[in-house]
Write a protein that holds these residues in place. Structure first.
Motif, PDB file in Angstrom:
ATOM      1  N   ALA A   8       0.832  -1.204   0.000  1.00  0.00           N
ATOM      2  CA  ALA A   8       0.000   0.000   0.000  1.00  0.00           C
ATOM      3  C   ALA A   8       0.870   1.258   0.000  1.00  0.00           C
ATOM      4  N   ILE A   9       1.919   1.267   0.815  1.00  0.00           N
ATOM      5  CA  ILE A   9       2.851   2.397   0.825  1.00  0.00           C
ATOM      6  C   ILE A   9       3.510   2.546  -0.542  1.00  0.00           C
ATOM      7  N   LEU A  10       3.919   1.428  -1.124  1.00  0.00           N
ATOM      8  CA  LEU A  10       4.568   1.439  -2.434  1.00  0.00           C
ATOM      9  C   LEU A  10       3.661   2.025  -3.497  1.00  0.00           C
ATOM     10  N   PHE A  11       2.415   1.562  -3.571  1.00  0.00           N
ATOM     11  CA  PHE A  11       1.497   2.029  -4.601  1.00  0.00           C
ATOM     12  C   PHE A  11       1.143   3.501  -4.411  1.00  0.00           C
ATOM     13  N   LEU A  12       0.976   3.940  -3.171  1.00  0.00           N
ATOM     14  CA  LEU A  12       0.634   5.339  -2.910  1.00  0.00           C
ATOM     15  C   LEU A  12       1.784   6.265  -3.307  1.00  0.00           C
ATOM     16  N   SER A  13       2.991   5.911  -2.906  1.00  0.00           N
ATOM     17  CA  SER A  13       4.156   6.716  -3.270  1.00  0.00           C
ATOM     18  C   SER A  13       4.422   6.664  -4.767  1.00  0.00           C
ATOM     19  N   PHE A  14       4.288   5.472  -5.349  1.00  0.00           N
ATOM     20  CA  PHE A  14       4.503   5.309  -6.789  1.00  0.00           C
ATOM     21  C   PHE A  14       3.517   6.145  -7.594  1.00  0.00           C
ATOM     22  N   GLY A  15       2.262   6.193  -7.149  1.00  0.00           N
ATOM     23  CA  GLY A  15       1.249   6.952  -7.863  1.00  0.00           C
ATOM     24  C   GLY A  15       1.583   8.430  -7.938  1.00  0.00           C
ATOM     25  N   PHE A  16       1.957   9.027  -6.815  1.00  0.00           N
ATOM     26  CA  PHE A  16       2.277  10.460  -6.809  1.00  0.00           C
ATOM     27  C   PHE A  16       3.588  10.735  -7.543  1.00  0.00           C
ATOM     28  N   ASN A  17       4.551   9.832  -7.446  1.00  0.00           N
ATOM     29  CA  ASN A  17       5.804  10.018  -8.159  1.00  0.00           C
ATOM     30  C   ASN A  17       5.575   9.953  -9.669  1.00  0.00           C
ATOM     31  N   LEU A  18       4.773   9.005 -10.114  1.00  0.00           N
ATOM     32  CA  LEU A  18       4.442   8.885 -11.524  1.00  0.00           C
ATOM     33  C   LEU A  18       3.659  10.103 -12.001  1.00  0.00           C
ATOM     34  N   LEU A  19       2.749  10.595 -11.165  1.00  0.00           N
ATOM     35  CA  LEU A  19       1.977  11.783 -11.508  1.00  0.00           C
ATOM     36  C   LEU A  19       2.882  12.996 -11.669  1.00  0.00           C
ATOM     37  N   GLY A  20       3.852  13.155 -10.763  1.00  0.00           N
ATOM     38  CA  GLY A  20       4.780  14.277 -10.875  1.00  0.00           C
ATOM     39  C   GLY A  20       5.617  14.221 -12.131  1.00  0.00           C
ATOM     40  N   ASP A  21       6.131  13.032 -12.468  1.00  0.00           N
ATOM     41  CA  ASP A  21       6.920  12.878 -13.695  1.00  0.00           C
ATOM     42  C   ASP A  21       6.077  13.160 -14.938  1.00  0.00           C
ATOM     43  N   ALA A  22       4.839  12.655 -14.949  1.00  0.00           N
ATOM     44  CA  ALA A  22       3.965  12.867 -16.107  1.00  0.00           C
ATOM     45  C   ALA A  22       3.579  14.338 -16.243  1.00  0.00           C
ATOM     46  N   LEU A  23       3.318  14.996 -15.122  1.00  0.00           N
ATOM     47  CA  LEU A  23       2.998  16.423 -15.167  1.00  0.00           C
ATOM     48  C   LEU A  23       4.183  17.238 -15.669  1.00  0.00           C
ATOM     49  N   ARG A  24       5.378  16.879 -15.231  1.00  0.00           N
ATOM     50  CA  ARG A  24       6.570  17.586 -15.689  1.00  0.00           C
ATOM     51  C   ARG A  24       6.748  17.437 -17.193  1.00  0.00           C
ATOM     52  N   ASP A  25       6.550  16.221 -17.697  1.00  0.00           N
ATOM     53  CA  ASP A  25       6.671  15.996 -19.135  1.00  0.00           C
ATOM     54  C   ASP A  25       5.610  16.760 -19.918  1.00  0.00           C
ATOM     55  N   THR A  26       4.426  16.929 -19.318  1.00  0.00           N
ATOM     56  CA  THR A  26       3.319  17.596 -20.007  1.00  0.00           C
ATOM     57  C   THR A  26       3.425  19.112 -19.943  1.00  0.00           C
ATOM     58  N   LEU A  27       3.830  19.650 -18.781  1.00  0.00           N
ATOM     59  CA  LEU A  27       3.804  21.090 -18.573  1.00  0.00           C
ATOM     60  C   LEU A  27       5.090  21.796 -18.978  1.00  0.00           C
ATOM     61  N   ASP A  28       6.202  21.068 -19.050  1.00  0.00           N
ATOM     62  CA  ASP A  28       7.478  21.689 -19.424  1.00  0.00           C
ATOM     63  C   ASP A  28       7.548  21.831 -20.940  1.00  0.00           C
ATOM     64  N   PRO A  29       7.532  23.066 -21.474  1.00  0.00           N
ATOM     65  CA  PRO A  29       7.542  23.242 -22.928  1.00  0.00           C
ATOM     66  C   PRO A  29       8.809  22.720 -23.577  1.00  0.00           C
TER      67      PRO A  29
END
Length: 275
Positions: free
Chosen positions: A248-269
């Motif tokens: 549960a700790i792994l999936f929760l941390s993994f989810g937010f880490n993946l979200l941050g990486d995906a947001l960076r790829d999307t928002l960084d021109p």
């Protein structure tokens, strides 16, 4: 933003993974789960079955319900901590970039002092002063991560402060408050959003570590780190409480880490242009 999420499969998956866990934590009372505090001694350390899908712990409590309610405790602590860190560190970073001079030197040297301490050592030191509790853990994590927001926002804020539209705003007599919150902050929103997601991932691990050491949420409050700590004593007899809490700790941390990486790829021109 919604269109970007639909086009980016990685971002869509990350949003879905985080949303599933967050919504499960928010609506835990209406999911029909068993009472996470109810102790059924005759059912203790039972393996996964139709009544207890993830088994029971050493006191006969349902592991699934305690994990779901543990999400609530972990998310509440971590979100509170990161928001406090953002408000404290982000505000100091923007003010240091805007006012410069002696104020900038004092603020950034203070941030450097805090940044020099190991994360866990500084967090444990703060909790030693405040006493072990979920709120103490939130304050400790906020103090630990405030320098990251301060240093992160100061850099781009320095560039924005030298831009033409900020100089024009100063020339027409706009107040410092108006310039900071209507010109600086909106242009830093993408940086704040990405870093907040990444720090939430890290904060979850720190909160779980503090709870594992008995410095975060206190029994009988369900906490993922505390469940992991309690379950380690029964790994040979009943490994499922510790194993499922760890996942549960792994999936929760993994989810937010993946979200941050995906947001960076999307928002960084720059990254969008490179791809």
């Amino acid at each position: 933003m919604i269109a970007s999420i639909r086009r980016n499969k990685l971002l869509s998956f990350a949003v879905a993974l985080v949303a599933l866990q967050v919504l499960g934590a928010i609506f835990a009372p209406v999911l029909g789960l068993q009472d996470p505090y109810a102790q059924v001694i005759v059912q203790r350390m039972k393996g996964p079955n139709l009544l207890n899908f993830l088994g029971t712990d050493q006191l006969g409590r349902d592991v699934l319900s305690r994990i779901v309610y543990g999400y609530r405790a972990s998310l509440l602590t971590c979100v509170t901590a990161v928001v406090l860190a953002l408000v404290l560190g982000g505000t100091l970073g923007m003010l240091a970039a805007y006012y410069r001079g002696w104020f900038e030197r004092i603020v950034m040297r203070l941030m450097d002092i805090l940044f020099a301490f190991p994360i866990m050592l500084l967090a444990i030191g703060v909790i030693a002063i405040l006493g072990p509790s979920a709120w103490s853990a939130a304050i400790a994590i906020a103090i630990v991560y405030a320098p990251i927001f301060a240093r992160l926002l100061r850099g781009p804020a320095l560039v924005i402060c030298e831009s033409e539209y900020v100089n024009c705003a100063k020339a027409i007599g706009a107040s410092d408050f108006r310039i900071i919150f209507l010109h600086l902050l909106p242009n830093l929103a993408s940086v704040v959003l990405v870093q907040t997601s990444l720090l939430l991932s890290a904060a979850i691990l720190v909160e779980a570590s503090l709870s594992f050491l008995g410095l975060g949420s206190q029994p009988p409050i369900p906490s993922l780190g505390l469940m992991l700590s309690e379950g380690r004593n029964f790994l040979l007899l009943a490994p499922w409480p510790a194993v499922f809490a760890g996942f549960a700790i792994l999936f929760l941390s993994f989810g937010f880490n993946l979200l941050g990486d995906a947001l960076r790829d999307t928002l960084d021109p720059r990254l969008r242009k490179a791809s």
